[in-house]
Design a protein around this motif. Sequence first.
Motif, mmCIF file in Angstrom:
data_model
loop_
_atom_site.group_PDB
_atom_site.id
_atom_site.type_symbol
_atom_site.label_atom_id
_atom_site.label_comp_id
_atom_site.label_asym_id
_atom_site.label_seq_id
_atom_site.Cartn_x
_atom_site.Cartn_y
_atom_site.Cartn_z
ATOM 1 N N ASN A 24 -3.594 23.600 -7.975
ATOM 2 C CA ASN A 24 -2.281 22.962 -8.057
ATOM 3 C C ASN A 24 -1.625 23.273 -9.390
ATOM 4 O O ASN A 24 -2.210 23.135 -10.442
ATOM 5 N N GLU A 25 -0.364 23.675 -9.356
ATOM 6 C CA GLU A 25 0.338 24.085 -10.570
ATOM 7 C C GLU A 25 0.522 22.955 -11.581
ATOM 8 O O GLU A 25 0.782 23.180 -12.752
ATOM 9 N N LYS A 41 6.797 29.027 -3.415
ATOM 10 C CA LYS A 41 6.510 28.956 -4.847
ATOM 11 C C LYS A 41 5.596 30.114 -5.241
ATOM 12 O O LYS A 41 5.782 30.744 -6.289
ATOM 13 N N TYR A 42 4.621 30.401 -4.391
ATOM 14 C CA TYR A 42 3.687 31.484 -4.679
ATOM 15 C C TYR A 42 4.394 32.839 -4.631
ATOM 16 O O TYR A 42 4.153 33.703 -5.482
ATOM 17 N N ARG A 90 4.549 21.529 4.086
ATOM 18 C CA ARG A 90 3.779 21.722 2.856
ATOM 19 C C ARG A 90 3.580 23.216 2.578
ATOM 20 O O ARG A 90 3.726 23.664 1.436
ATOM 21 N N VAL A 99 -1.354 27.632 -7.896
ATOM 22 C CA VAL A 99 -0.543 27.468 -6.681
ATOM 23 C C VAL A 99 -1.246 28.104 -5.485
ATOM 24 O O VAL A 99 -1.296 27.523 -4.393
ATOM 25 N N SER A 125 6.852 24.998 1.233
ATOM 26 C CA SER A 125 7.126 24.747 -0.178
ATOM 27 C C SER A 125 6.185 25.545 -1.088
ATOM 28 O O SER A 125 6.626 26.244 -2.006
ATOM 29 N N THR A 126 4.877 25.473 -0.812
ATOM 30 C CA THR A 126 3.902 26.130 -1.682
ATOM 31 C C THR A 126 3.920 27.639 -1.505
ATOM 32 O O THR A 126 3.770 28.393 -2.474
ATOM 33 N N ASP A 170 -4.367 25.373 3.447
ATOM 34 C CA ASP A 170 -3.293 25.123 4.416
ATOM 35 C C ASP A 170 -2.966 26.378 5.216
ATOM 36 O O ASP A 170 -2.718 26.319 6.429
ATOM 37 N N ALA A 172 -4.166 26.004 -4.069
ATOM 38 C CA ALA A 172 -3.704 24.842 -3.302
ATOM 39 C C ALA A 172 -3.133 25.266 -1.950
ATOM 40 O O ALA A 172 -3.199 24.521 -0.971
ATOM 41 N N LEU A 173 -2.571 26.490 -1.897
ATOM 42 C CA LEU A 173 -1.969 26.996 -0.663
ATOM 43 C C LEU A 173 -3.012 27.476 0.346
ATOM 44 O O LEU A 173 -2.841 27.316 1.562
#
Length: 322
Positions: A243-244, A143-144, A136, A79, A139-140, A86, A82-83
């Motif tokens: 990505n998870e 999650k992190y 985006r 995660v 959300s990420t 961004d 991927a974050l």
Amino acid sequence: YEPSKQGLSDMLKQHCRIVEHPLFNELKNMSTLFPSIPSEREFNHNLVSLCEERSNTPGSNPFSPVLAQFVEDRHRLAVGSALLPDLVEFYLWLHNRLAHLLSYEVASRLTINDIILRAAVRFPSEAEKIKCLFKRIKSTFNKYIHLNGDVIGTGGCLMHRHEGQITAITDDTPVMRFLSTEETLEGNDWLCEVMQNVMNVHNNLVDMVTSRGLSSTYQCWLPEAPVEIDLKGFSQSDAILWNESDDISVDYLFLSIMRSRLHLTTKNPTIAFCHVGQTLQFDMDKLEGDVVRYFIAGKPHLISAEMTIRQPFRFRNLENIP
């Protein structure tokens, strides 16, 4: 009810015929040749328990520490990687595009959504891109944060920490939380702080491989020292996991486990499972080597955001806040 009763009786007779058929017994016997693999949760639990047992035993060596760390951090790696791109893009947009447009007083009253709406009016060609980028990130990012126990660190900029903590973000999060300032009041610099956290998780595994001398053990895959890159240049190819929902990575891990089981050697430490009535053993050194080869080999060491990205936000008419 007579028709239903007769139907059930016929189904029972059919089931008994199948169970008693010689082919069914052969299939049952074949299951011992292809034992089921434990779930990831079972594997993680047993590995962590074994590592704790070894660490509490005086004189014992750490038990496959790279593998244990990889298993512990796998979701945060996926995660966070991927974050990261961004976060870097959004941070630089805030600090470069909005520099000298906001006074400290105005910024103190606005939410991040207020800023995005105002920026959409001032920079209409960028409006959709920034809205999608923040959606985006939100959300990420959340999650992190959740994977870190719903909170990260002590808050504050990297050089001036304080009692604040980083939690989930919403449209109503004050924009000051996203800005780098020189103040020590509670709350700012969340983006840089999370970048640093993601970087630390990544670098920890890369450094563990080098510090344990695995770069010489796996010389065909690893350089003596990893390449260093700026966070601005970080991409999917640099990530240990991405990505998870990286199904390929999960498959690689479990294929490695199966290979360890099928080619077990008694010289190396093993971990045993009692799973579905079967005892399974895994060669941990072999599995650690697979993890290094598939996931960590060739990955760069990331340079701190403090050194390469962080810059105090330039408020209107001020270079620094009062």
